[in-house]
Write a protein that holds these residues in place. Structure first.
Motif, PDB file in Angstrom:
ATOM      1  N   TYR A 321      19.281  -7.581 -17.166  1.00  0.00           N
ATOM      2  CA  TYR A 321      18.693  -6.458 -16.449  1.00  0.00           C
ATOM      3  C   TYR A 321      17.188  -6.440 -16.702  1.00  0.00           C
ATOM      4  N   SER A 322      16.438  -6.046 -15.676  1.00  0.00           N
ATOM      5  CA  SER A 322      14.997  -5.925 -15.793  1.00  0.00           C
ATOM      6  C   SER A 322      14.591  -4.584 -15.189  1.00  0.00           C
ATOM      7  N   TYR A 323      14.025  -3.713 -16.009  1.00  0.00           N
ATOM      8  CA  TYR A 323      13.684  -2.352 -15.599  1.00  0.00           C
ATOM      9  C   TYR A 323      14.916  -1.617 -15.057  1.00  0.00           C
ATOM     10  N   GLY A 324      16.101  -1.881 -15.659  1.00  0.00           N
ATOM     11  CA  GLY A 324      17.324  -1.253 -15.196  1.00  0.00           C
ATOM     12  C   GLY A 324      17.904  -1.876 -13.946  1.00  0.00           C
ATOM     13  N   GLU A 325      17.327  -2.976 -13.448  1.00  0.00           N
ATOM     14  CA  GLU A 325      17.800  -3.632 -12.230  1.00  0.00           C
ATOM     15  C   GLU A 325      18.511  -4.922 -12.603  1.00  0.00           C
ATOM     16  N   ASN A 326      19.711  -5.144 -12.050  1.00  0.00           N
ATOM     17  CA  ASN A 326      20.454  -6.366 -12.314  1.00  0.00           C
ATOM     18  C   ASN A 326      19.721  -7.556 -11.700  1.00  0.00           C
ATOM     19  N   VAL A 327      19.412  -8.553 -12.520  1.00  0.00           N
ATOM     20  CA  VAL A 327      18.564  -9.660 -12.074  1.00  0.00           C
ATOM     21  C   VAL A 327      19.281 -10.530 -11.048  1.00  0.00           C
ATOM     22  N   LEU A 328      20.596 -10.738 -11.186  1.00  0.00           N
ATOM     23  CA  LEU A 328      21.308 -11.572 -10.210  1.00  0.00           C
ATOM     24  C   LEU A 328      21.336 -10.907  -8.839  1.00  0.00           C
ATOM     25  N   LYS A 329      21.618  -9.597  -8.812  1.00  0.00           N
ATOM     26  CA  LYS A 329      21.599  -8.905  -7.523  1.00  0.00           C
ATOM     27  C   LYS A 329      20.197  -8.914  -6.923  1.00  0.00           C
ATOM     28  N   HIS A 330      19.206  -8.735  -7.782  1.00  0.00           N
ATOM     29  CA  HIS A 330      17.823  -8.790  -7.319  1.00  0.00           C
ATOM     30  C   HIS A 330      17.498 -10.172  -6.747  1.00  0.00           C
ATOM     31  N   SER A 331      17.969 -11.252  -7.386  1.00  0.00           N
ATOM     32  CA  SER A 331      17.702 -12.610  -6.909  1.00  0.00           C
ATOM     33  C   SER A 331      18.367 -12.861  -5.559  1.00  0.00           C
ATOM     34  N   ILE A 332      19.611 -12.376  -5.405  1.00  0.00           N
ATOM     35  CA  ILE A 332      20.284 -12.523  -4.114  1.00  0.00           C
ATOM     36  C   ILE A 332      19.533 -11.766  -3.027  1.00  0.00           C
ATOM     37  N   GLU A 333      19.071 -10.574  -3.351  1.00  0.00           N
ATOM     38  CA  GLU A 333      18.325  -9.770  -2.379  1.00  0.00           C
ATOM     39  C   GLU A 333      17.016 -10.455  -1.999  1.00  0.00           C
ATOM     40  N   VAL A 334      16.306 -10.998  -2.978  1.00  0.00           N
ATOM     41  CA  VAL A 334      15.051 -11.708  -2.693  1.00  0.00           C
ATOM     42  C   VAL A 334      15.331 -12.946  -1.853  1.00  0.00           C
ATOM     43  N   CYS A 335      16.427 -13.645  -2.131  1.00  0.00           N
ATOM     44  CA  CYS A 335      16.786 -14.835  -1.351  1.00  0.00           C
ATOM     45  C   CYS A 335      17.011 -14.470   0.113  1.00  0.00           C
ATOM     46  N   LEU A 336      17.792 -13.434   0.365  1.00  0.00           N
ATOM     47  CA  LEU A 336      18.065 -13.034   1.749  1.00  0.00           C
ATOM     48  C   LEU A 336      16.804 -12.556   2.449  1.00  0.00           C
ATOM     49  N   ILE A 354      15.938 -21.014  -1.276  1.00  0.00           N
ATOM     50  CA  ILE A 354      16.132 -21.598  -2.609  1.00  0.00           C
ATOM     51  C   ILE A 354      15.140 -21.009  -3.601  1.00  0.00           C
ATOM     52  N   GLY A 355      13.868 -20.908  -3.174  1.00  0.00           N
ATOM     53  CA  GLY A 355      12.863 -20.311  -4.055  1.00  0.00           C
ATOM     54  C   GLY A 355      13.183 -18.862  -4.384  1.00  0.00           C
ATOM     55  N   GLY A 356      13.677 -18.098  -3.386  1.00  0.00           N
ATOM     56  CA  GLY A 356      14.008 -16.705  -3.630  1.00  0.00           C
ATOM     57  C   GLY A 356      15.198 -16.539  -4.561  1.00  0.00           C
ATOM     58  N   LEU A 357      16.230 -17.383  -4.403  1.00  0.00           N
ATOM     59  CA  LEU A 357      17.414 -17.258  -5.252  1.00  0.00           C
ATOM     60  C   LEU A 357      17.115 -17.629  -6.706  1.00  0.00           C
ATOM     61  N   LEU A 358      16.247 -18.631  -6.906  1.00  0.00           N
ATOM     62  CA  LEU A 358      15.998 -19.145  -8.256  1.00  0.00           C
ATOM     63  C   LEU A 358      14.690 -18.642  -8.861  1.00  0.00           C
ATOM     64  N   HIS A 359      14.024 -17.685  -8.212  1.00  0.00           N
ATOM     65  CA  HIS A 359      12.686 -17.317  -8.695  1.00  0.00           C
ATOM     66  C   HIS A 359      12.727 -16.695 -10.090  1.00  0.00           C
ATOM     67  N   ASP A 360      13.840 -16.035 -10.463  1.00  0.00           N
ATOM     68  CA  ASP A 360      13.949 -15.409 -11.783  1.00  0.00           C
ATOM     69  C   ASP A 360      14.942 -16.124 -12.692  1.00  0.00           C
ATOM     70  N   VAL A 361      15.305 -17.381 -12.349  1.00  0.00           N
ATOM     71  CA  VAL A 361      16.314 -18.070 -13.163  1.00  0.00           C
ATOM     72  C   VAL A 361      15.800 -18.317 -14.582  1.00  0.00           C
ATOM     73  N   GLY A 362      14.496 -18.332 -14.770  1.00  0.00           N
ATOM     74  CA  GLY A 362      13.935 -18.514 -16.103  1.00  0.00           C
ATOM     75  C   GLY A 362      14.269 -17.375 -17.048  1.00  0.00           C
ATOM     76  N   LYS A 363      14.630 -16.195 -16.512  1.00  0.00           N
ATOM     77  CA  LYS A 363      14.987 -15.060 -17.373  1.00  0.00           C
ATOM     78  C   LYS A 363      16.283 -15.308 -18.131  1.00  0.00           C
ATOM     79  N   ALA A 364      17.079 -16.296 -17.682  1.00  0.00           N
ATOM     80  CA  ALA A 364      18.293 -16.632 -18.420  1.00  0.00           C
ATOM     81  C   ALA A 364      17.976 -17.321 -19.740  1.00  0.00           C
ATOM     82  N   LEU A 365      16.744 -17.803 -19.904  1.00  0.00           N
ATOM     83  CA  LEU A 365      16.372 -18.550 -21.111  1.00  0.00           C
ATOM     84  C   LEU A 365      15.214 -17.930 -21.866  1.00  0.00           C
ATOM     85  N   THR A 366      14.715 -16.777 -21.419  1.00  0.00           N
ATOM     86  CA  THR A 366      13.530 -16.204 -22.084  1.00  0.00           C
ATOM     87  C   THR A 366      13.803 -15.820 -23.527  1.00  0.00           C
TER      88      THR A 366
END
Length: 510
Positions: A321-336, A354-366
């Protein structure tokens, strides 16, 4: 008897001899006729050969005469052509000689005129110097000083004219640009319907009764220590009735602990061996859930060909979660949103999605790798074979400058998703501080009378003093304030800067 036989033999021999003689005479006559016939045929052949010889000789002589006549005709024609060419070359040579003589005359004439022009230029320069000296005496300044004065006045006029034209052009193009931008973004947002995220980052496990707390702690705390050591999660058991709180920086570990704890409470058998078994099962289940979440997200947005390991990292965002927002849902929304915006402006839809779906994938490893999540995600995407333009979209989605239109689209979609009402939670103190900083930034400029942050900090309206700033200056002030906001403040989405005098000048801080 013997005499008779002898006479008979002699008679027979005589008859035979006579027959032989007659046969020889006949044979000699026949051979003579054949010899005569052969001689006649040979003579006939010789006569025919002589006639053929004479005929061939005559034909050969005629052919030779014909070839000689043809050759003589061709030689005659070639001689005529050579004579014609020779005559033509002679004429050209005469013409060139005449032209050479004419050019020589022109050269002499030009030389005379050149000397006359040089004399005239000298006279003109003398007159020019006399006039300049007279003008300097009359004006009281040198030519260099006058030139500097004129250039300075020209620069001021040009600067004012340029500012005026810039002001007119900006007003003209902002109307159409804003209309097009609103249309494109509105179409994209209207086509996308997503739920507003309201989950919190705290994991809570409900207990059937307070007696379960003691069983979770165990004798001398062995159960809770075993659970904490196996999951890496801090378990907070306080006076809150029938509730246990789980605390951990890693959301995946926290989810494993939550699932294992719920199963232990449901099973009722709580001991270190049973805890280890439940934690292992929870880890397997969470890994499957992560994989399914990542795979489902690619299905939802219509993308294929992404490396399975990258899909697994994407699935981990389900618990981030980032600022109370689920990052995966946010990534799907940005992708669409990125795909819709790319379709509207004619960009590469696949690269943008592709860029929109993976733009926050780095948060899985921060929590494992140091560095900004944009750089971590870009390196991860590059490692697993994502195309270069999508890699740039991931790397630059928080930058001010963008290398490709798809990168700009992904950054815009990210800002739209984050700025959506209810997408992110913000405390009252942070909210008030952000509004105060926005107003203070605008008031810090000269000529500003008052500034008001409105629209929940999405717009700042600036009142200027009419005596200090004119209409053109207010346009420059709007740009300066927007630039200062971009440099000094951190904010989601964009902020509209409206400078109000007798007219309104609007700039966007992105």
């Amino acid at each position: 008897m013997e005499l008779i036989i002898l006479l008979t033999v002699l008679a027979a021999a005589g008859i035979a001899g006579t027959g032989v003689a007659f046969w020889l005479v006949y044979r000699s006559r026949v051979d003579g006729k054949r010899v005569e016939n052969a001689k006649e045929e040979a003579n006939s052949v010789l006569v025919q050969a002589e006639e053929e010889k004479r005929r061939i000789l005559l034909e050969t002589q005629e052919e030779v005469l014909k070839l000689r006549s043809t050759g003589e005709q061709e030689i005659k024609e070639q001689r005529q052509e050579l004579n014609r060419l020779e005559h033509r070359y002679l004429q050209r040579e005469e013409q060139l000689e005449k032209k050479g003589e004419a050019l020589e005359k022109q050269r002499v004439t030009l030389s005379v005129k050149e000397s006359e022009v040089e004399q005239t230029l000298e006279q003109v320069n003398e007159l020019k110097d006399q006039q300049i000296r007279a003008l300097e005496e009359a004006a009281g300044m040198t030519v260099d000083e006058a030139r500097e004065l004129i250039v300075r006045e020209g620069e001021e006029k040009a600067r004012h004219e340029l500012a005026r034209r810039t002001y007119d052009l900006e007003r003209e193009y902002k109307v159409t640009a804003e209309e097009n931008a609103r249309r494109i973004i509105t179409l994209a947002i209207n086509r996308l319907a997503t739920d507003v995220v309201s989950e919190t980052t705290t994991s809570i496990v409900s207990l059937p009764n307070d007696e379960m707390k003691g069983r979770l702690i165990g004798r001398e705390g062995r159960n809770i220590r075993a659970l904490e050591s196996m999951t890496g999660v801090d378990i907070v058991i306080d006076d809150t009735p029938e509730i246990v709180t789980l605390s951990c920086f890693d959301p995946v570990r926290r989810e494993v602990a939550r699932l294992a704890l719920e199963r232990l409470v449901s099973d009722g058998r709580i001991q270190p061996a049973r805890i280890e078994d439940m934690v292992n099962r929870a880890q397997v289940d969470i890994e499957q859930t992560i994989w399914k979440a990542g795979e489902q997200s690619t299905f939802d947005v219509g993308l294929s060909g992404i490396d399975p390991e990258l899909i697994r990292y994407l699935g981990q965002l389900k618990y981030r979660y980032s600022y109370g927002e689920n990052v995966l849902k946010h990534s799907i929304e940005v992708c669409l949103l990125s795909g819709m915006l790319a379709a509207e402006v004619g960009a590469n839809i696949q690269v943008a999605k592709i860029g929109g779906l993976l733009h926050d994938v780095g948060k899985a490893l921060t929590h494992e790798v140091a560095g900004p999540h944009a750089e971590i995600g870009a390196e991860l995407a590059q490692k697993f074979g994502i195309n270069h333009n999508s890699y740039l979209s991931i790397l630059e989605h928080h930058d001010d400058e963008h290398s490709t239109i798809e990168s700009f689209i992904v950054a815009s979609a990210d800002a739209i998703s984050a700025a959506r009402p209810g997408a992110r939670k913000e405390s009252l103190e942070q909210y008030v501080k952000r509004l105060r900083d926005l107003e203070d930034t605008a008031i810090g400029f000269g000529g500003v009378e008052r500034a008001f942050a409105i629209q929940a900090g999405r717009e700042v309206r600036v009142m200027v003093k009419p005596t200090d700033i004119d209409d053109i200056g207010s346009a420059e002030l709007a740009r300066d304030i927007a630039r200062k906001v971009e440099e000094d403040l951190v904010f989601p989405g964009q902020i509209k800067v409206t400078v109000i005098r007798e007219t309104r000048n609007v700039e966007i801080a992105r």
